[in-house]
Design a protein around this motif. Sequence first.
Motif, PDB file in Angstrom:
ATOM      1  N   GLU A 104      91.905  45.444  71.915  1.00 43.76           N
ATOM      2  CA  GLU A 104      91.440  44.779  73.125  1.00 43.76           C
ATOM      3  C   GLU A 104      92.623  44.145  73.861  1.00 43.76           C
ATOM      4  OE1 GLU A 104      87.071  43.057  71.884  1.00 43.76           O
ATOM      5  OE2 GLU A 104      88.829  41.987  71.141  1.00 43.76           O
ATOM      6  N   PRO A 105      92.539  44.019  75.184  1.00 43.88           N
ATOM      7  CA  PRO A 105      93.541  43.192  75.881  1.00 43.88           C
ATOM      8  C   PRO A 105      93.480  41.767  75.332  1.00 43.88           C
ATOM      9  CG  PRO A 105      92.244  44.485  77.442  1.00 43.88           C
ATOM     10  CD  PRO A 105      91.569  44.618  76.114  1.00 43.88           C
ATOM     11  N   MET A 106      94.634  41.147  75.165  1.00 37.92           N
ATOM     12  CA  MET A 106      94.656  39.817  74.566  1.00 37.92           C
ATOM     13  C   MET A 106      93.789  38.832  75.328  1.00 37.92           C
ATOM     14  SD  MET A 106      97.935  37.395  73.674  1.00 37.92           S
ATOM     15  CE  MET A 106      98.482  38.376  72.267  1.00 37.92           C
ATOM     16  N   LEU A 107      93.827  38.883  76.652  1.00 41.47           N
ATOM     17  CA  LEU A 107      93.069  37.926  77.456  1.00 41.47           C
ATOM     18  C   LEU A 107      91.568  38.201  77.452  1.00 41.47           C
ATOM     19  CD1 LEU A 107      95.446  37.497  80.536  1.00 41.47           C
ATOM     20  CD2 LEU A 107      95.181  36.002  78.547  1.00 41.47           C
ATOM     21  N   GLU A 108      91.168  39.347  76.880  1.00 40.96           N
ATOM     22  CA  GLU A 108      89.743  39.701  76.824  1.00 40.96           C
ATOM     23  C   GLU A 108      89.253  39.832  75.388  1.00 40.96           C
ATOM     24  OE1 GLU A 108      89.065  43.175  79.240  1.00 40.96           O
ATOM     25  OE2 GLU A 108      90.520  42.508  80.744  1.00 40.96           O
ATOM     26  N   ARG A 109      89.977  39.233  74.453  1.00 43.45           N
ATOM     27  CA  ARG A 109      89.618  39.373  73.038  1.00 43.45           C
ATOM     28  C   ARG A 109      88.228  38.799  72.768  1.00 43.45           C
ATOM     29  NH1 ARG A 109      89.654  36.575  68.282  1.00 43.45           N
ATOM     30  NH2 ARG A 109      90.242  34.640  69.350  1.00 43.45           N
ATOM     31  N   LYS A 110      87.376  39.662  72.168  1.00 42.39           N
ATOM     32  CA  LYS A 110      86.021  39.246  71.816  1.00 42.39           C
ATOM     33  C   LYS A 110      85.651  39.643  70.395  1.00 42.39           C
ATOM     34  CE  LYS A 110      84.319  39.636  76.597  1.00 42.39           C
ATOM     35  NZ  LYS A 110      83.393  40.388  77.509  1.00 42.39           N
ATOM     36  N   ALA A 111      85.916  40.907  70.043  1.00 49.56           N
ATOM     37  CA  ALA A 111      85.412  41.444  68.781  1.00 49.56           C
ATOM     38  C   ALA A 111      86.414  41.387  67.638  1.00 49.56           C
ATOM     39  CB  ALA A 111      84.960  42.895  68.995  1.00 49.56           C
ATOM     40  N   ILE A 112      87.668  41.119  67.931  1.00 49.35           N
ATOM     41  CA  ILE A 112      88.711  41.194  66.898  1.00 49.35           C
ATOM     42  C   ILE A 112      88.932  39.814  66.284  1.00 49.35           C
ATOM     43  CG2 ILE A 112      91.141  41.710  66.451  1.00 49.35           C
ATOM     44  CD1 ILE A 112      90.994  43.773  68.691  1.00 49.35           C
ATOM     45  N   ASP A 113      88.809  39.748  64.977  1.00 51.70           N
ATOM     46  CA  ASP A 113      88.996  38.490  64.257  1.00 51.70           C
ATOM     47  C   ASP A 113      90.443  38.346  63.801  1.00 51.70           C
ATOM     48  OD1 ASP A 113      86.271  37.814  64.466  1.00 51.70           O
ATOM     49  OD2 ASP A 113      85.776  39.036  62.711  1.00 51.70           O
ATOM     50  N   PHE A 114      90.809  37.128  63.459  1.00 54.73           N
ATOM     51  CA  PHE A 114      92.105  36.861  62.844  1.00 54.73           C
ATOM     52  C   PHE A 114      92.000  37.089  61.338  1.00 54.73           C
ATOM     53  CE2 PHE A 114      92.114  34.087  66.639  1.00 54.73           C
ATOM     54  CZ  PHE A 114      93.214  34.602  67.275  1.00 54.73           C
ATOM     55  N   PRO A 115      93.096  37.530  60.684  1.00 45.45           N
ATOM     56  CA  PRO A 115      94.383  37.898  61.276  1.00 45.45           C
ATOM     57  C   PRO A 115      94.303  39.236  61.996  1.00 45.45           C
ATOM     58  CG  PRO A 115      94.415  38.365  58.936  1.00 45.45           C
ATOM     59  CD  PRO A 115      93.095  37.694  59.206  1.00 45.45           C
ATOM     60  N   CYS A 116      95.163  39.402  62.996  1.00 45.09           N
ATOM     61  CA  CYS A 116      95.212  40.643  63.755  1.00 45.09           C
ATOM     62  C   CYS A 116      96.646  40.873  64.215  1.00 45.09           C
ATOM     63  CB  CYS A 116      94.260  40.589  64.953  1.00 45.09           C
ATOM     64  SG  CYS A 116      94.663  39.308  66.161  1.00 45.09           S
ATOM     65  N   ILE A 117      96.857  42.020  64.816  1.00 40.57           N
ATOM     66  CA  ILE A 117      98.179  42.371  65.358  1.00 40.57           C
ATOM     67  C   ILE A 117      98.222  42.015  66.833  1.00 40.57           C
ATOM     68  CG2 ILE A 117      99.793  44.258  65.831  1.00 40.57           C
ATOM     69  CD1 ILE A 117      99.592  43.776  62.910  1.00 40.57           C
ATOM     70  N   ALA A 118      99.273  41.337  67.239  1.00 35.96           N
ATOM     71  CA  ALA A 118      99.527  41.079  68.664  1.00 35.96           C
ATOM     72  C   ALA A 118     100.784  41.843  69.059  1.00 35.96           C
ATOM     73  CB  ALA A 118      99.718  39.590  68.911  1.00 35.96           C
ATOM     74  N   LYS A 119     100.688  42.651  70.119  1.00 37.43           N
ATOM     75  CA  LYS A 119     101.856  43.422  70.547  1.00 37.43           C
ATOM     76  C   LYS A 119     101.766  43.751  72.025  1.00 37.43           C
ATOM     77  CE  LYS A 119      99.969  47.869  68.901  1.00 37.43           C
ATOM     78  NZ  LYS A 119     100.216  48.970  67.945  1.00 37.43           N
ATOM     79  N   PRO A 120     102.913  43.998  72.651  1.00 33.91           N
ATOM     80  CA  PRO A 120     102.912  44.349  74.074  1.00 33.91           C
ATOM     81  C   PRO A 120     102.309  45.736  74.302  1.00 33.91           C
ATOM     82  CG  PRO A 120     105.096  43.643  73.332  1.00 33.91           C
ATOM     83  CD  PRO A 120     104.276  43.880  72.112  1.00 33.91           C
ATOM     84  N   CYS A 121     101.701  45.916  75.475  1.00 30.85           N
ATOM     85  CA  CYS A 121     101.199  47.249  75.840  1.00 30.85           C
ATOM     86  C   CYS A 121     102.339  48.253  75.937  1.00 30.85           C
ATOM     87  CB  CYS A 121     100.475  47.187  77.177  1.00 30.85           C
ATOM     88  SG  CYS A 121      98.776  46.656  77.067  1.00 30.85           S
ATOM     89  N   HIS A 122     103.501  47.787  76.401  1.00 24.92           N
ATOM     90  CA  HIS A 122     104.670  48.643  76.543  1.00 24.92           C
ATOM     91  C   HIS A 122     105.803  48.058  75.715  1.00 24.92           C
ATOM     92  CE1 HIS A 122     102.290  49.298  80.243  1.00 24.92           C
ATOM     93  NE2 HIS A 122     102.702  50.546  80.146  1.00 24.92           N
ATOM     94  N   GLY A 123     106.425  48.888  74.911  1.00 28.54           N
ATOM     95  CA  GLY A 123     107.538  48.404  74.099  1.00 28.54           C
ATOM     96  C   GLY A 123     107.851  49.380  72.996  1.00 28.54           C
ATOM     97  N   ARG A 124     108.955  49.120  72.318  1.00 28.70           N
ATOM     98  CA  ARG A 124     109.395  50.002  71.236  1.00 28.70           C
ATOM     99  C   ARG A 124     110.146  49.191  70.191  1.00 28.70           C
ATOM    100  NH1 ARG A 124     114.934  51.344  72.730  1.00 28.70           N
ATOM    101  NH2 ARG A 124     115.315  50.854  74.922  1.00 28.70           N
ATOM    102  N   GLY A 125     110.374  49.823  69.041  1.00 28.49           N
ATOM    103  CA  GLY A 125     111.148  49.193  67.988  1.00 28.49           C
ATOM    104  C   GLY A 125     110.514  47.947  67.412  1.00 28.49           C
ATOM    105  N   SER A 126     109.178  47.854  67.474  1.00 29.52           N
ATOM    106  CA  SER A 126     108.432  46.702  66.941  1.00 29.52           C
ATOM    107  C   SER A 126     108.825  45.385  67.603  1.00 29.52           C
ATOM    108  CB  SER A 126     108.626  46.594  65.419  1.00 29.52           C
ATOM    109  OG  SER A 126     108.139  47.739  64.765  1.00 29.52           O
ATOM    110  N   ARG A 127     109.363  45.451  68.809  1.00 27.74           N
ATOM    111  CA  ARG A 127     109.752  44.219  69.505  1.00 27.74           C
ATOM    112  C   ARG A 127     108.518  43.442  69.935  1.00 27.74           C
ATOM    113  NH1 ARG A 127     114.226  47.275  73.329  1.00 27.74           N
ATOM    114  NH2 ARG A 127     115.638  47.874  71.644  1.00 27.74           N
ATOM    115  N   ASP A 128     108.503  42.161  69.627  1.00 27.74           N
ATOM    116  CA  ASP A 128     107.416  41.249  69.990  1.00 27.74           C
ATOM    117  C   ASP A 128     106.081  41.664  69.376  1.00 27.74           C
ATOM    118  OD1 ASP A 128     109.138  39.637  71.503  1.00 27.74           O
ATOM    119  OD2 ASP A 128     108.880  40.891  73.280  1.00 27.74           O
ATOM    120  N   VAL A 129     106.142  42.338  68.223  1.00 29.67           N
ATOM    121  CA  VAL A 129     104.933  42.691  67.467  1.00 29.67           C
ATOM    122  C   VAL A 129     104.833  41.742  66.279  1.00 29.67           C
ATOM    123  CG1 VAL A 129     103.748  44.482  66.142  1.00 29.67           C
ATOM    124  CG2 VAL A 129     105.103  45.112  68.153  1.00 29.67           C
TER     125      VAL A 129
END
Length: 314
Positions: free
Chosen positions: A133-158
Amino acid sequence: MNYNNKKKSLLFTGGGGAGSEALSRLLGDRFDVHFADADLNAKPHGIASCNFHKIPFANAPEFIHELGRLCQDLGVELLVPGVDEELLPVARQRESFGCEVLLPPADFISIHLDKFTSNRLLVEQGLPAPLTEPMLERKAIDFPCIAKPCHGRGSRDVAVVRSEEEMRAHVLLSRRPAADFIVQELLQGQEFTVMMAADRSGLLRAVVPVKVDIKRGITLRAETAADSAVIDACCAIHAANPVPGCYNIQLIKMEDGNCKPFEINPRISTTGCLALAAGASFVDLYLGNDTNEGLVPFAAGMRLRRSWYNEFLA
């Protein structure tokens, strides 16, 4: 020199990457292997300076022109882009390079460079995929979860986040807006990174699962594995959208045997050299040098162990 006996030239961009040294060794006996990078100081040890070339960054206005000129000067037979920012510009101008380009089509690249759009496509095609889900629209995903950018590589900011507070802190430290992020269910199981290689018609010729042991942005320790569940899952993904060229599927094989891809990278990965060492030559498969039918065999149980060489330059 007899021109007919001259080695065909290959050019890999992102030449400072972790796999370049191995690609040079593994392909150098049959091809004239060149690398390009925006940073000449990124040249790996073992690659001759005459085979390492400077190109502009992908966002530079002269990028396509300079890369095309380099391909022409070297007589390149096959161009293999390896940097995310280069993929769409190169794919959209592929006819201008005067050589083959080992990339899927631009629309495939555009979809899978966006991790949320990539996930939505898998869901729409009825394929397994982690809840996202988009982070700002999170409804169904419980913690713990993965947060990461829509665009990116090399596990940056994941990151794995365990609460709203951790998630807000992660966004703050990343210096990106929260709108740039997605959240994804945390999958438990064995991670695989899988090389997918198709020929110029889109016919799938190689699926090489690599079991990841240690990962720090790039894979440091890994092993090829002839895992039928992983292979079948990846074949289903390709069958839903059969494209030419090479790409990479990252997935988790869960304890119940189900496989869920959490990322599709529309280019070769740094573990492509391991697949090559195991006998799956994505170069030959794309150029049509291997005319056998079906998926090519590869050596299972071949291990990758990455280390570093320290250079001291006067």
